[in-house]
Structures are given as structure tokens and as C-alpha cells.
Design a protein around this motif. Structure first.
Motif, PDB file in Angstrom:
ATOM      1  N   SER A  46       0.808  -1.218   0.000  1.00 47.90           N
ATOM      2  CA  SER A  46       0.000   0.000   0.000  1.00 47.90           C
ATOM      3  C   SER A  46       0.846   1.275   0.000  1.00 47.90           C
ATOM      4  O   SER A  46       0.302   2.363  -0.017  1.00 47.90           O
ATOM      5  N   ALA A  47       2.158   1.136   0.033  1.00 48.92           N
ATOM      6  CA  ALA A  47       3.050   2.297   0.044  1.00 48.92           C
ATOM      7  C   ALA A  47       3.527   2.579  -1.376  1.00 48.92           C
ATOM      8  O   ALA A  47       4.040   1.691  -2.057  1.00 48.92           O
ATOM      9  N   PHE A  48       3.336   3.805  -1.810  1.00 46.86           N
ATOM     10  CA  PHE A  48       3.759   4.226  -3.135  1.00 46.86           C
ATOM     11  C   PHE A  48       4.623   5.464  -2.994  1.00 46.86           C
ATOM     12  O   PHE A  48       4.287   6.376  -2.228  1.00 46.86           O
ATOM     13  N   TYR A  49       5.740   5.486  -3.716  1.00 45.45           N
ATOM     14  CA  TYR A  49       6.576   6.684  -3.685  1.00 45.45           C
ATOM     15  C   TYR A  49       7.346   6.829  -4.983  1.00 45.45           C
ATOM     16  O   TYR A  49       7.559   5.869  -5.724  1.00 45.45           O
ATOM     17  N   VAL A  50       7.740   8.076  -5.241  1.00 46.58           N
ATOM     18  CA  VAL A  50       8.603   8.401  -6.373  1.00 46.58           C
ATOM     19  C   VAL A  50       9.662   9.350  -5.842  1.00 46.58           C
ATOM     20  O   VAL A  50       9.343  10.361  -5.219  1.00 46.58           O
ATOM     21  N   ARG A  51      10.936   9.007  -6.051  1.00 44.88           N
ATOM     22  CA  ARG A  51      12.058   9.864  -5.650  1.00 44.88           C
ATOM     23  C   ARG A  51      12.605  10.542  -6.910  1.00 44.88           C
ATOM     24  O   ARG A  51      12.869   9.886  -7.909  1.00 44.88           O
ATOM     25  N   PHE A  52      12.781  11.858  -6.827  1.00 48.57           N
ATOM     26  CA  PHE A  52      13.206  12.657  -7.968  1.00 48.57           C
ATOM     27  C   PHE A  52      14.638  13.164  -7.795  1.00 48.57           C
ATOM     28  O   PHE A  52      15.206  13.077  -6.710  1.00 48.57           O
ATOM     29  N   SER A  53      15.165  13.734  -8.848  1.00 45.97           N
ATOM     30  CA  SER A  53      16.540  14.232  -8.862  1.00 45.97           C
ATOM     31  C   SER A  53      16.686  15.591  -8.189  1.00 45.97           C
ATOM     32  O   SER A  53      17.799  16.086  -8.047  1.00 45.97           O
ATOM     33  N   ARG A  54      15.581  16.187  -7.778  1.00 45.07           N
ATOM     34  CA  ARG A  54      15.628  17.469  -7.061  1.00 45.07           C
ATOM     35  C   ARG A  54      14.352  17.608  -6.238  1.00 45.07           C
ATOM     36  O   ARG A  54      13.398  16.853  -6.440  1.00 45.07           O
ATOM     37  N   PRO A  55      14.316  18.541  -5.308  1.00 42.03           N
ATOM     38  CA  PRO A  55      13.108  18.744  -4.491  1.00 42.03           C
ATOM     39  C   PRO A  55      11.896  19.118  -5.349  1.00 42.03           C
ATOM     40  O   PRO A  55      12.032  19.735  -6.407  1.00 42.03           O
ATOM     41  N   VAL A  56      10.719  18.698  -4.879  1.00 43.38           N
ATOM     42  CA  VAL A  56       9.462  18.987  -5.568  1.00 43.38           C
ATOM     43  C   VAL A  56       8.485  19.627  -4.583  1.00 43.38           C
ATOM     44  O   VAL A  56       8.654  19.522  -3.362  1.00 43.38           O
ATOM     45  N   ASP A  57       7.472  20.274  -5.099  1.00 45.37           N
ATOM     46  CA  ASP A  57       6.446  20.923  -4.291  1.00 45.37           C
ATOM     47  C   ASP A  57       5.392  19.886  -3.908  1.00 45.37           C
ATOM     48  O   ASP A  57       4.570  19.482  -4.726  1.00 45.37           O
ATOM     49  N   HIS A  58       5.401  19.442  -2.662  1.00 48.15           N
ATOM     50  CA  HIS A  58       4.473  18.407  -2.203  1.00 48.15           C
ATOM     51  C   HIS A  58       3.018  18.863  -2.261  1.00 48.15           C
ATOM     52  O   HIS A  58       2.135  18.081  -2.597  1.00 48.15           O
ATOM     53  N   GLU A  59       2.761  20.115  -1.910  1.00 46.01           N
ATOM     54  CA  GLU A  59       1.388  20.613  -1.867  1.00 46.01           C
ATOM     55  C   GLU A  59       0.758  20.703  -3.248  1.00 46.01           C
ATOM     56  O   GLU A  59      -0.442  20.528  -3.395  1.00 46.01           O
ATOM     57  N   ASP A  60       1.551  20.956  -4.260  1.00 43.19           N
ATOM     58  CA  ASP A  60       1.041  21.139  -5.619  1.00 43.19           C
ATOM     59  C   ASP A  60       1.192  19.885  -6.475  1.00 43.19           C
ATOM     60  O   ASP A  60       0.986  19.939  -7.678  1.00 43.19           O
ATOM     61  N   SER A  61       1.560  18.760  -5.879  1.00 39.60           N
ATOM     62  CA  SER A  61       1.812  17.539  -6.633  1.00 39.60           C
ATOM     63  C   SER A  61       0.762  16.482  -6.298  1.00 39.60           C
ATOM     64  O   SER A  61       0.156  16.520  -5.235  1.00 39.60           O
ATOM     65  N   ARG A  62       0.575  15.544  -7.215  1.00 42.84           N
ATOM     66  CA  ARG A  62      -0.412  14.488  -7.017  1.00 42.84           C
ATOM     67  C   ARG A  62       0.132  13.153  -7.500  1.00 42.84           C
ATOM     68  O   ARG A  62       0.929  13.087  -8.433  1.00 42.84           O
ATOM     69  N   VAL A  74      -6.986   8.672  -6.194  1.00 44.68           N
ATOM     70  CA  VAL A  74      -6.194   9.905  -6.176  1.00 44.68           C
ATOM     71  C   VAL A  74      -5.501   9.939  -4.822  1.00 44.68           C
ATOM     72  O   VAL A  74      -6.154   9.874  -3.781  1.00 44.68           O
ATOM     73  N   LEU A  75      -4.181   9.992  -4.844  1.00 38.86           N
ATOM     74  CA  LEU A  75      -3.389   9.979  -3.614  1.00 38.86           C
ATOM     75  C   LEU A  75      -2.816  11.366  -3.375  1.00 38.86           C
ATOM     76  O   LEU A  75      -2.398  12.036  -4.308  1.00 38.86           O
ATOM     77  N   HIS A  76      -2.800  11.774  -2.142  1.00 34.27           N
ATOM     78  CA  HIS A  76      -2.234  13.070  -1.784  1.00 34.27           C
ATOM     79  C   HIS A  76      -0.916  12.831  -1.055  1.00 34.27           C
ATOM     80  O   HIS A  76      -0.910  12.220   0.015  1.00 34.27           O
ATOM     81  N   PRO A  77       0.192  13.275  -1.631  1.00 28.92           N
ATOM     82  CA  PRO A  77       1.498  13.038  -1.021  1.00 28.92           C
ATOM     83  C   PRO A  77       1.578  13.605   0.399  1.00 28.92           C
ATOM     84  O   PRO A  77       1.032  14.670   0.679  1.00 28.92           O
ATOM     85  N   ARG A  78       2.248  12.867   1.250  1.00 24.99           N
ATOM     86  CA  ARG A  78       2.460  13.337   2.622  1.00 24.99           C
ATOM     87  C   ARG A  78       3.423  14.516   2.611  1.00 24.99           C
ATOM     88  O   ARG A  78       4.500  14.446   2.018  1.00 24.99           O
ATOM     89  N   LEU A  79       3.033  15.556   3.300  1.00 22.42           N
ATOM     90  CA  LEU A  79       3.854  16.764   3.334  1.00 22.42           C
ATOM     91  C   LEU A  79       5.138  16.557   4.125  1.00 22.42           C
ATOM     92  O   LEU A  79       6.100  17.292   3.949  1.00 22.42           O
ATOM     93  N   GLU A  80       5.172  15.551   4.997  1.00 23.96           N
ATOM     94  CA  GLU A  80       6.348  15.293   5.831  1.00 23.96           C
ATOM     95  C   GLU A  80       7.416  14.463   5.111  1.00 23.96           C
ATOM     96  O   GLU A  80       8.440  14.150   5.684  1.00 23.96           O
ATOM     97  N   SER A  81       7.158  14.087   3.870  1.00 22.61           N
ATOM     98  CA  SER A  81       8.137  13.288   3.121  1.00 22.61           C
ATOM     99  C   SER A  81       9.400  14.090   2.858  1.00 22.61           C
ATOM    100  O   SER A  81       9.404  15.316   2.955  1.00 22.61           O
ATOM    101  N   ALA A  82      10.466  13.392   2.489  1.00 17.70           N
ATOM    102  CA  ALA A  82      11.713  14.074   2.105  1.00 17.70           C
ATOM    103  C   ALA A  82      11.411  15.049   0.970  1.00 17.70           C
ATOM    104  O   ALA A  82      10.486  14.817   0.186  1.00 17.70           O
ATOM    105  N   PRO A  83      12.165  16.120   0.844  1.00 19.03           N
ATOM    106  CA  PRO A  83      11.881  17.146  -0.167  1.00 19.03           C
ATOM    107  C   PRO A  83      11.851  16.634  -1.611  1.00 19.03           C
ATOM    108  O   PRO A  83      11.161  17.197  -2.441  1.00 19.03           O
ATOM    109  N   ASP A  84      12.581  15.555  -1.893  1.00 22.63           N
ATOM    110  CA  ASP A  84      12.627  15.038  -3.259  1.00 22.63           C
ATOM    111  C   ASP A  84      11.770  13.792  -3.464  1.00 22.63           C
ATOM    112  O   ASP A  84      11.889  13.103  -4.466  1.00 22.63           O
TER     113      ASP A  84
END
Length: 122
Positions: A46-62, A74-84
Motif C-alpha cells: 500500500s506504500a507508493f513513492y517516487v524519488r526525484f533528482s531534485r526537491p518537488v512541491d508536495h502541496e502542488d503535486s499528485r 487519487v493519492l495526496h502526497p504526505r507533506l512530511e516526506s523528504a523534499p525530493d
């Protein structure tokens, strides 16, 4: 003369940002994900994640889970996740073929999909 120099220097950061902004969007790459592309996962995952090459905006991402081109969750990313990292939990999925679609908000928006399969095992 001094006033003119100050006004020219004051505009320099804005000009630099205009060139740097598009370059930052182009360098965004997926470094890892769960599930990985074309992976077969168990139904209890049930855990889904994507790690990127730079920080992303958690609030504006889906994150969305699609099946046969239709949005299942539709999943809403946790705001407490690492910046990337975009991280979210989803309910248990029935066996079948899916894709994890990610959308990074901002200007310009960047998106992609990661295909995966939920197996019939646990």
C-alpha cells in the motif's frame, strides 16, 4: 548614473531566474520508485513513492493510480516526506495491471507514469 546602475543590478536576479527556471524543470528525473517500473507487487502493498533528482512541491503535486486509463485512486502526497520524494498510501488493490501517475505542480507542470502489476499472491 548611480540610480541607473542600481536599477540595472536590481533586475539582474529576475533575468537570471528566467533562464534558470526552465533548466530546473528539464533536469527533473525519476531516480527510484515503489513499485518499480513493470514490477509485480503483492496485493497487500500500500506504500507508493517516487524519488526525484531534485526537491518537488508536495502541496502542488499528485499521485494517482490508474487501471485501463481510468483513475482508481487519487493519492495526496504526505507533506512530511523528504523534499525530493512524493509518498502516499493507497488501499489494497485487486490483482491486475495498473500505473502510478505522478504530477509535479508548478510552472511548467511535469508528469509521468510507472506501470506495475498487482499479482494474485499476498
Amino acid at each position: 548614473m548611480i540610480t541607473r546602475r542600481h536599477s540595472l543590478l536590481a533586475g539582474a536576479p529576475a533575468i537570471l531566474l528566467a533562464f534558470i527556471g526552465p533548466a530546473r524543470a528539464e533536469e527533473l528525473r525519476v531516480l527510484e520508485s515503489a513499485p518499480q517500473a513493470n514490477a509485480v507487487i503483492g496485493g497487500r502493498s500500500s506504500a507508493f513513492y517516487v524519488r526525484f533528482s531534485r526537491p518537488v512541491d508536495h502541496e502542488d503535486s499528485r499521485l494517482t493510480i490508474k487501471r485501463d486509463g481510468r483513475v482508481i485512486e487519487v493519492l495526496h502526497p504526505r507533506l512530511e516526506s523528504a523534499p525530493d520524494v512524493l509518498f502516499a498510501r493507497a488501499p489494497t488493490l485487486a490483482p491486475g495491471r495498473y500505473s502510478l501517475h505522478w504530477l509535479i505542480g508548478g510552472s511548467p507542470q511535469v508528469d509521468g507514469e510507472i506501470p506495475f502489476t498487482v499479482g494474485s499472491g499476498s
